[in-house]
Motif scaffolding. Structure first.
Motif: not given
Length: 192
Positions: A46-51, A2-5, A37-38, A53-58
């Motif tokens: 922030t990156l890890y809150r959204h994704f 789900p997209p962030p609010q 992230a940079k 793990t690496r797998q979630h990002l991929l």
């Protein structure tokens, strides 16, 4: 996912996803998460809150790129009156996607089996995309009736896998699209 609010969280998500797409295209599935992230202007947290793990990002990058191909098919269906021109334009976009993200699809295939929901959804989006364009060209009598969406995806996949993402590969991809379209096109007295 789900997209962030919050608006700032949605912007961060979109920026991370865009930067990750560029990084994966340039460096493959092992692109540095800290660098992503940079470049996105966020901290690693922030990156890890959204994704997480690496797998979630991929997964998100892969899904985003497949949705873009579907959206390109919809745009071509709406805006390009010539069905063969529309089909060729989509094939170019598909091959460009394969050139840029070949490491990503390989990395995901190594993790998922063919029954994974992400793979099923992605396959279905691609089949819809090319199927709609091919169906319109077939209904107009412009392409061979014995070609189906799976055939065309396999042919496009083969072309994308042998074309490097550089000027020479782009020229080769254009030649392959021309050959594919030429082989698909029905010859008539008015369309030699």
């Amino acid at each position: 996912m789900p997209p962030p609010q919050r608006a700032d969280a949605r912007r961060n998500y979109a920026r991370i996803l865009a930067v990750a797409g560029e990084a994966v295209a340039a460096k493959g599935a092992d692109a540095s998460l800290d660098d992503i992230a940079k470049k996105a202007g966020v901290g690693p947290g922030t990156l890890y809150r959204h994704f997480p793990t690496r797998q979630h990002l991929l997964d998100a990058v892969f899904h985003d790129r497949i949705v873009r191909l579907r959206d390109e098919a919809a745009r071509l269906l709406d805006e390009e009156p010539d069905p063969v021109t529309a089909l060729a334009a989509w094939l170019r976009a598909f091959i460009r996607h394969l050139q840029q993200y070949r490491g990503l699809s390989d990395a995901l295939k190594a993790i998922y089996d063919h029954e994974d929901q992400l793979m099923i959804e992605s396959r279905d989006l691609l089949r819809w995309s090319v199927g709609e364009l091919l169906g319109r060209a077939r209904a107009a009598g412009r392409v061979r009736p014995d070609i189906d969406a799976s055939d065309l995806l396999r042919l496009g996949h083969g072309a994308g896998m042998v074309c490097e993402p550089d000027a020479e590969g782009d020229a080769r991809a254009e030649r392959f699209v021309s050959l594919l379209v030429d082989g698909l096109t029905v010859r008539t007295a008015t369309n030699p």
